[in-house]
Scaffold this motif. Structure first.
Motif, short mmCIF file in Angstrom:
data_model
loop_
_atom_site.label_atom_id
_atom_site.label_comp_id
_atom_site.label_asym_id
_atom_site.label_seq_id
_atom_site.Cartn_x
_atom_site.Cartn_y
_atom_site.Cartn_z
N LYS A 174 0.83 -1.21 0.00
CA LYS A 174 0.00 0.00 0.00
C LYS A 174 0.87 1.26 0.00
CE LYS A 174 -3.84 -2.14 2.44
NZ LYS A 174 -4.62 -2.17 3.69
N HIS A 175 2.10 1.13 0.48
CA HIS A 175 3.05 2.25 0.51
C HIS A 175 4.04 2.16 -0.66
CE1 HIS A 175 1.69 3.48 4.49
NE2 HIS A 175 1.76 2.21 4.86
N ASN A 176 3.71 1.32 -1.63
CA ASN A 176 4.56 1.11 -2.82
C ASN A 176 5.95 0.61 -2.48
OD1 ASN A 176 2.56 1.95 -4.76
ND2 ASN A 176 2.92 4.03 -4.02
N SER A 178 5.57 -2.12 9.14
CA SER A 178 5.30 -1.19 8.05
C SER A 178 6.61 -0.79 7.39
CB SER A 178 4.60 0.06 8.59
OG SER A 178 4.16 0.89 7.53
N ARG A 188 7.84 2.40 4.31
CA ARG A 188 7.44 3.46 3.37
C ARG A 188 8.68 4.26 3.01
NH1 ARG A 188 8.06 7.62 6.64
NH2 ARG A 188 7.56 7.41 8.85
N THR A 189 8.54 5.14 2.02
CA THR A 189 9.61 6.06 1.70
C THR A 189 9.79 7.01 2.87
OG1 THR A 189 9.06 5.93 -0.65
CG2 THR A 189 10.36 7.84 0.06
N SER A 235 10.22 10.19 5.15
CA SER A 235 9.67 11.54 5.01
C SER A 235 10.81 12.56 4.86
CB SER A 235 8.85 11.90 6.25
OG SER A 235 9.69 12.06 7.37
#
Length: 90
Positions: free
Chosen positions: A23-25, A76, A78-79, A81
């Motif tokens: 979902k966060h690629n 989790s 993700r890229t 921030s």
């Protein structure tokens, strides 16, 4: 922030976390890539570990791990921030 070495074989995967990071690629292989090297990490709430590392493609990822008996469960990824990227450069 501290440097840590976690082996990809110590990461715990299941259907839920693979779908969640998608979902966060982010792909499972990308998360595993960053653990081929020493990564930077900090403690988070509930004794979770927030880890920062670069993929072969130079993508900076943030990965949240929870220590279990069998290894580190990937909660989790993700890229990173903008703030996290700036903090890492300090």
């Amino acid at each position: 922030m501290v440097k840590v070495k976690i082996h990809k074989r110590d990461l715990v995967w299941d259907e839920w976390n693979i779908k969640h990071i998608a979902k966060h690629n982010v792909k499972q292989a990308e998360v595993e890539e960053i653990f081929a090297q020493t990564v930077r990490a900090k403690k988070s709430y509930k004794e979770r570990l927030v880890v920062f590392g670069k993929t072969k493609e130079k993508r900076l990822l943030t990965v949240v791990l929870e220590k279990e008996n069998r290894g580190y469960y990937v909660l989790s990824s993700r890229t990173a921030s903008r703030k996290e990227r700036i903090d890492l450069l300090k």
